[in-house]
Scaffold this motif. Sequence first.
Motif, PDB file in Angstrom:
ATOM      1  N   GLY A  31       0.823  -1.205   0.000  1.00 37.89           N
ATOM      2  CA  GLY A  31       0.000   0.000   0.000  1.00 37.89           C
ATOM      3  C   GLY A  31       0.857   1.255   0.000  1.00 37.89           C
ATOM      4  O   GLY A  31       1.801   1.371  -0.777  1.00 37.89           O
ATOM      5  N   GLY A  32       0.533   2.208   0.903  1.00 41.92           N
ATOM      6  CA  GLY A  32       1.238   3.474   0.917  1.00 41.92           C
ATOM      7  C   GLY A  32       2.715   3.324   1.214  1.00 41.92           C
ATOM      8  O   GLY A  32       3.572   3.764   0.439  1.00 41.92           O
ATOM      9  N   LEU A  33       3.046   2.707   2.338  1.00 44.64           N
ATOM     10  CA  LEU A  33       4.444   2.496   2.677  1.00 44.64           C
ATOM     11  C   LEU A  33       5.122   1.544   1.691  1.00 44.64           C
ATOM     12  O   LEU A  33       6.227   1.801   1.218  1.00 44.64           O
ATOM     13  N   GLY A  34       4.459   0.448   1.379  1.00 44.99           N
ATOM     14  CA  GLY A  34       5.065  -0.575   0.548  1.00 44.99           C
ATOM     15  C   GLY A  34       5.407  -0.112  -0.855  1.00 44.99           C
ATOM     16  O   GLY A  34       6.492  -0.401  -1.370  1.00 44.99           O
ATOM     17  N   SER A  35       4.484   0.618  -1.483  1.00 45.36           N
ATOM     18  CA  SER A  35       4.765   1.065  -2.843  1.00 45.36           C
ATOM     19  C   SER A  35       5.873   2.118  -2.856  1.00 45.36           C
ATOM     20  O   SER A  35       6.733   2.115  -3.748  1.00 45.36           O
ATOM     21  N   ALA A 110      14.910 -17.222   1.612  1.00 45.24           N
ATOM     22  CA  ALA A 110      15.846 -16.491   2.472  1.00 45.24           C
ATOM     23  C   ALA A 110      16.066 -15.082   1.928  1.00 45.24           C
ATOM     24  O   ALA A 110      16.277 -14.889   0.728  1.00 45.24           O
ATOM     25  N   VAL A 111      16.000 -14.095   2.817  1.00 46.57           N
ATOM     26  CA  VAL A 111      16.248 -12.705   2.440  1.00 46.57           C
ATOM     27  C   VAL A 111      17.221 -12.084   3.442  1.00 46.57           C
ATOM     28  O   VAL A 111      17.458 -12.621   4.524  1.00 46.57           O
ATOM     29  N   ASP A 112      17.766 -10.931   3.070  1.00 45.42           N
ATOM     30  CA  ASP A 112      18.705 -10.220   3.935  1.00 45.42           C
ATOM     31  C   ASP A 112      18.011  -9.253   4.885  1.00 45.42           C
ATOM     32  O   ASP A 112      18.574  -8.888   5.918  1.00 45.42           O
ATOM     33  N   LEU A 113      16.799  -8.846   4.542  1.00 47.87           N
ATOM     34  CA  LEU A 113      16.075  -7.883   5.367  1.00 47.87           C
ATOM     35  C   LEU A 113      14.580  -8.011   5.095  1.00 47.87           C
ATOM     36  O   LEU A 113      14.153  -8.167   3.947  1.00 47.87           O
ATOM     37  N   ILE A 114      13.797  -7.941   6.172  1.00 47.43           N
ATOM     38  CA  ILE A 114      12.331  -7.971   6.098  1.00 47.43           C
ATOM     39  C   ILE A 114      11.822  -6.570   6.408  1.00 47.43           C
ATOM     40  O   ILE A 114      12.251  -5.959   7.395  1.00 47.43           O
ATOM     41  N   ILE A 115      10.927  -6.064   5.580  1.00 48.10           N
ATOM     42  CA  ILE A 115      10.441  -4.703   5.780  1.00 48.10           C
ATOM     43  C   ILE A 115       8.928  -4.720   5.941  1.00 48.10           C
ATOM     44  O   ILE A 115       8.192  -5.220   5.082  1.00 48.10           O
ATOM     45  N   ASP A 116       8.480  -4.141   7.032  1.00 50.04           N
ATOM     46  CA  ASP A 116       7.057  -4.034   7.341  1.00 50.04           C
ATOM     47  C   ASP A 116       6.456  -2.829   6.638  1.00 50.04           C
ATOM     48  O   ASP A 116       6.931  -1.703   6.777  1.00 50.04           O
ATOM     49  N   ALA A 117       5.409  -3.068   5.865  1.00 48.62           N
ATOM     50  CA  ALA A 117       4.650  -1.978   5.252  1.00 48.62           C
ATOM     51  C   ALA A 117       3.157  -2.276   5.417  1.00 48.62           C
ATOM     52  O   ALA A 117       2.345  -1.982   4.552  1.00 48.62           O
ATOM     53  N   THR A 118       2.817  -2.881   6.562  1.00 48.02           N
ATOM     54  CA  THR A 118       1.428  -3.245   6.833  1.00 48.02           C
ATOM     55  C   THR A 118       0.728  -2.094   7.543  1.00 48.02           C
ATOM     56  O   THR A 118       1.300  -1.023   7.750  1.00 48.02           O
ATOM     57  N   PRO A 137      16.910  -9.452  10.599  1.00 51.08           N
ATOM     58  CA  PRO A 137      16.385  -8.182  11.100  1.00 51.08           C
ATOM     59  C   PRO A 137      15.203  -7.695  10.275  1.00 51.08           C
ATOM     60  O   PRO A 137      15.027  -8.102   9.119  1.00 51.08           O
ATOM     61  N   TRP A 138      14.394  -6.818  10.886  1.00 50.53           N
ATOM     62  CA  TRP A 138      13.259  -6.264  10.146  1.00 50.53           C
ATOM     63  C   TRP A 138      13.056  -4.798  10.499  1.00 50.53           C
ATOM     64  O   TRP A 138      13.455  -4.331  11.569  1.00 50.53           O
ATOM     65  N   LEU A 139      12.444  -4.093   9.565  1.00 49.93           N
ATOM     66  CA  LEU A 139      12.191  -2.667   9.703  1.00 49.93           C
ATOM     67  C   LEU A 139      10.704  -2.413   9.866  1.00 49.93           C
ATOM     68  O   LEU A 139       9.906  -2.763   8.999  1.00 49.93           O
ATOM     69  N   TYR A 140      10.347  -1.814  10.984  1.00 50.96           N
ATOM     70  CA  TYR A 140       8.954  -1.472  11.284  1.00 50.96           C
ATOM     71  C   TYR A 140       8.673  -0.035  10.855  1.00 50.96           C
ATOM     72  O   TYR A 140       9.507   0.853  11.011  1.00 50.96           O
ATOM     73  N   GLY A 141       7.480   0.192  10.323  1.00 48.88           N
ATOM     74  CA  GLY A 141       7.049   1.542  10.005  1.00 48.88           C
ATOM     75  C   GLY A 141       5.544   1.655  10.138  1.00 48.88           C
ATOM     76  O   GLY A 141       4.806   0.729   9.802  1.00 48.88           O
ATOM     77  N   ILE A 179       7.737   8.664   6.067  1.00 53.48           N
ATOM     78  CA  ILE A 179       8.106   7.488   6.859  1.00 53.48           C
ATOM     79  C   ILE A 179       8.721   6.402   5.974  1.00 53.48           C
ATOM     80  O   ILE A 179       9.704   5.755   6.353  1.00 53.48           O
ATOM     81  N   ALA A 180       8.163   6.194   4.789  1.00 51.28           N
ATOM     82  CA  ALA A 180       8.744   5.213   3.870  1.00 51.28           C
ATOM     83  C   ALA A 180      10.168   5.604   3.493  1.00 51.28           C
ATOM     84  O   ALA A 180      11.047   4.744   3.363  1.00 51.28           O
ATOM     85  N   SER A 181      10.415   6.901   3.339  1.00 52.05           N
ATOM     86  CA  SER A 181      11.762   7.371   3.013  1.00 52.05           C
ATOM     87  C   SER A 181      12.737   7.068   4.138  1.00 52.05           C
ATOM     88  O   SER A 181      13.869   6.628   3.897  1.00 52.05           O
ATOM     89  N   LEU A 182      12.309   7.275   5.382  1.00 49.99           N
ATOM     90  CA  LEU A 182      13.169   6.958   6.523  1.00 49.99           C
ATOM     91  C   LEU A 182      13.448   5.457   6.574  1.00 49.99           C
ATOM     92  O   LEU A 182      14.598   5.025   6.781  1.00 49.99           O
ATOM     93  N   GLN A 183      12.410   4.651   6.383  1.00 54.91           N
ATOM     94  CA  GLN A 183      12.619   3.192   6.344  1.00 54.91           C
ATOM     95  C   GLN A 183      13.598   2.814   5.229  1.00 54.91           C
ATOM     96  O   GLN A 183      14.503   2.003   5.433  1.00 54.91           O
ATOM     97  N   ALA A 184      13.396   3.390   4.046  1.00 57.24           N
ATOM     98  CA  ALA A 184      14.231   3.046   2.894  1.00 57.24           C
ATOM     99  C   ALA A 184      15.683   3.453   3.116  1.00 57.24           C
ATOM    100  O   ALA A 184      16.608   2.723   2.731  1.00 57.24           O
TER     101      ALA A 184
END
Length: 228
Positions: A31-35, A110-118, A137-141, A179-184
Motif C-alpha cells: 500500500g502506501g508504505l510498501g509502494s 531467504a532474504v537479507d532484510l524484512i520490511i514491514d509496510a502493513t 532483522p526487520w524494519l517497522y514503520g 516514513i517510507a523514506s526513513l525506512q528506505a
Amino acid sequence: MTHYFHRQIQLWGEATQEKLQRKKIVIIGCGGLGSSLAYALGSSGIGEIHLVDFDEVSVHNIHRQIAFKLGDEGKFKADVVKKSIEERCPFVKVTAHIGRLEDFTCKDIAVDLIIDATDNLPSRAAIDAYAKSVNTPWLYGSVEAFNGQVCFFEQSSFKAFVISTKTPAGIAAPIVMHIASLQANLALRYLAGLSVKKDWLYYLYFNDEGELITQKFAMPKMQSSAAN
C-alpha cells in the motif's frame, strides 16, 4: 549499470553498488508504505525484491499510494507495483506473492532484510515472530494522521509495544512518503554495509505550531526465550 547508478557510485563506489545487486529483501504490504519503499529501494539497485500483499487497488488508496493510478482499481497491488518497479529499473528482479505473510513464509525464501509496510498491529507482531524464527532483522514503520514511527528491529522485539484496539485516525499523504523514506534510508544503509542505529524507535510528529518533532527511544533488548 554503471551509468544508471552513476550518482550512487559517486557516493560509495562500484563495489558497494555491486554488493546491493546481490541483496534480497521482502516488503510485506504494497500500500502506501510498501509502494513507496519498493520505488525507493528498487531504484537504488537492490537485486531481488519480494512483494507480499493479498489486497486489490481501491480508488481511496490512490491519493497516498504512489504506485497506483485511476484505472488500476481491482488489480492486485503486488502485481501493479512489480510491473512499475521493473519498468523503472531493469537491474532488479521483483516477485509478487499474492497472499498473506503466512503464505510467503511457507516458501522458505531467504532474504537479507524484512520490511514491514502493513497497517495493523497483529500483522507486525507476526512479522516480528517470523523475523526472529529466521534470525533476520526487520524494519517497522507506521503512519497515522501527521505522525509516524520507524524502528530497525534486531535484538529487540515488537512485543515491547502495548497492543491496543485503538481505531486509527485518517492519514495525510505526505507523511506516508516521509516514513517510507526513513525506512528506505535505513534499509539501504544496512544493505550497503553502512552503520545503522538498531533497536531505536524514531517517532516523528508535527506539534500544534506545525513544527516537525523527532523523538528517539531505546527499545528494550529481549531475551532469546522471550522471542520464541
